[in-house]
Design an enzyme around this catalytic site. Structure first.
Site, PDB file in Angstrom:
ATOM      1  CB  SER A  47      -3.471  -3.186   0.128  1.00  0.00           C
ATOM      2  OG  SER A  47      -2.714  -2.071  -0.260  1.00  0.00           O
TER       3      SER A  47
ATOM      4  CG  ASP B  80      -0.724  -4.494  -7.045  1.00  0.00           C
ATOM      5  OD1 ASP B  80      -0.893  -3.256  -7.033  1.00  0.00           O
ATOM      6  OD2 ASP B  80      -0.939  -5.226  -6.065  1.00  0.00           O
TER       7      ASP B  80
ATOM      8  CG  HIS C 122      -3.713  -2.683  -5.116  1.00  0.00           C
ATOM      9  ND1 HIS C 122      -2.566  -3.267  -4.611  1.00  0.00           N
ATOM     10  CD2 HIS C 122      -4.300  -2.040  -4.063  1.00  0.00           C
ATOM     11  CE1 HIS C 122      -2.467  -2.989  -3.319  1.00  0.00           C
ATOM     12  NE2 HIS C 122      -3.506  -2.260  -2.963  1.00  0.00           N
TER      13      HIS C 122
END
Length: 329
Positions: free
Chosen positions: A174, A261, A307
């Site tokens: 991320s 996600d 995610h």
């Protein structure tokens, strides 16, 4: 009821004004470093959540000390009992690959999905160095893009020295994907390219994630709000440009992304971001006439990895092992 409605309208209307007057707020929202989750975990005692792990600190620059966990590969587990930090440091030169894990925003190196991924990498036979950037966890200082990149660079160079020639891989999840490519960009610029990068749930630029956030979408109908956000990011010097960095990088690259996600969407409008990064990397290799591999794995939405849960893929150790073994051949 009228007073409550009036209050809500006032709060709603004040947000753009507050952001304009106090641009640092957006930076704090992006890093979310003050949310030091999980609560009540002593980061100086990694054994409370992660076995075969030693905690230590590095002074990445004057006045900045960052916390790092070193988790051993499976072959070292039995030897580790009662060993000193110096012994742990010495094991980095045992020939096993070293993975530097650069986490996303919110929380510390002790967050559940981060710990679970480290367990998997450790069991697969890797040393893992989990970094809390400046301002995160028990690390001193305040986060910034430049500062976080500097922390990652320092740890990478430290690990390369300790590893005595063993492969060192950057793994960015991320927000950490931007830190990873920033660091790799700097190293390649200096003539010391990274040996391998793994990007989990990456984005093109962090601003693209900001403008599609549900809170930001509430204001997008206002003229100039989109420009306001980009201007604030520019003032805060926050870009994390994976797309720009990958046009330059030629090191082996593995991209992991889930179709469901909900933070960095797999599909954004008509642009498939992970594929865009993948294609960018392929073009960079053609331009620089290098055969270093670029791989991408997209996880079906019905797997529910979203995610932060790609670690749930039972085949992940084989994916990582296959990628890194190609690099070592």
């Amino acid at each position: 009821m009228k007073r409550a409605a009036s209050f809500l309208i006032t709060v709603y209307a004040s947000v753009p004004v507050v952001l304009h007057l106090f641009p640092w707020i957006l930076g704090h929202a992006i890093f979310a470093h003050l949310l030091r989750l999980p609560f009540f975990v002593d980061l100086d005692r990694p054994e409370d959540v992660l076995n075969h792990t030693c905690n230590f600190y590095l002074g990445t620059e004057e006045g900045v000390s960052v916390g790092v966990w070193h988790t051993l590969p499976a072959s070292k587990w039995e030897e580790a009992a009662g060993k000193s930090p110096e012994w742990y440091r010495g094991t980095l030169g045992d020939g096993h690959p070293v993975v530097i894990y650069l986490h996303g925003n919110v929380g510390t190196r002790a967050l559940h999905h981060r710990v679970e991924l480290v367990k998997i990498l450790s069991a697969a036979g890797y040393h893992v160095l989990s970094l809390d950037y400046r301002g995160f966890g028990d690390s001193s200082g305040e986060p910034s893009e430049a500062g976080m990149t500097s922390d990652a660079l320092y740890l990478y160079k430290w690990a390369k020295t300790q590893s005595k020639g063993s492969l060192v891989c950057l793994w960015g999840h991320s927000l950490g994907s931007g830190v990873a490519t920033n660091a790799a960009f700097e190293l390649q610029l200096r003539g010391s390219p990274v040996e391998a990068i793994i990007l989990e749930s990456p984005y093109t630029r962090i601003g693209e994630v900001v403008v599609i956030h549900p809170l930001a979408k509430m204001y997008m109908f206002l003229p100039g709000f989109d420009s306001l956000l980009w201007n604030i990011l520019d003032k805060n010097r926050i870009e994390f440009p994976n797309d720009k960095n990958l046009k330059f990088l030629t090191c082996p690259l593995l991209i992991l992304h889930a179709e469901d996600d909900n933070v960095v969407p797999h599909h954004m409008g008509l642009t498939v971001f992970p594929l865009q990064l993948y294609q960018t990397s392929l073009q960079a290799r053609k331009q620089h006439n290098t055969e270093d591999q670029v791989e991408m794995i997209s996880y079906s939405a019905n797997l529910g990895f979203s995610h932060s849960n790609i670690y749930l893929d039972p085949n992940l150790p084989n994916v990582v092992r296959g990628f890194l073994q190609k690099r070592r051949q």
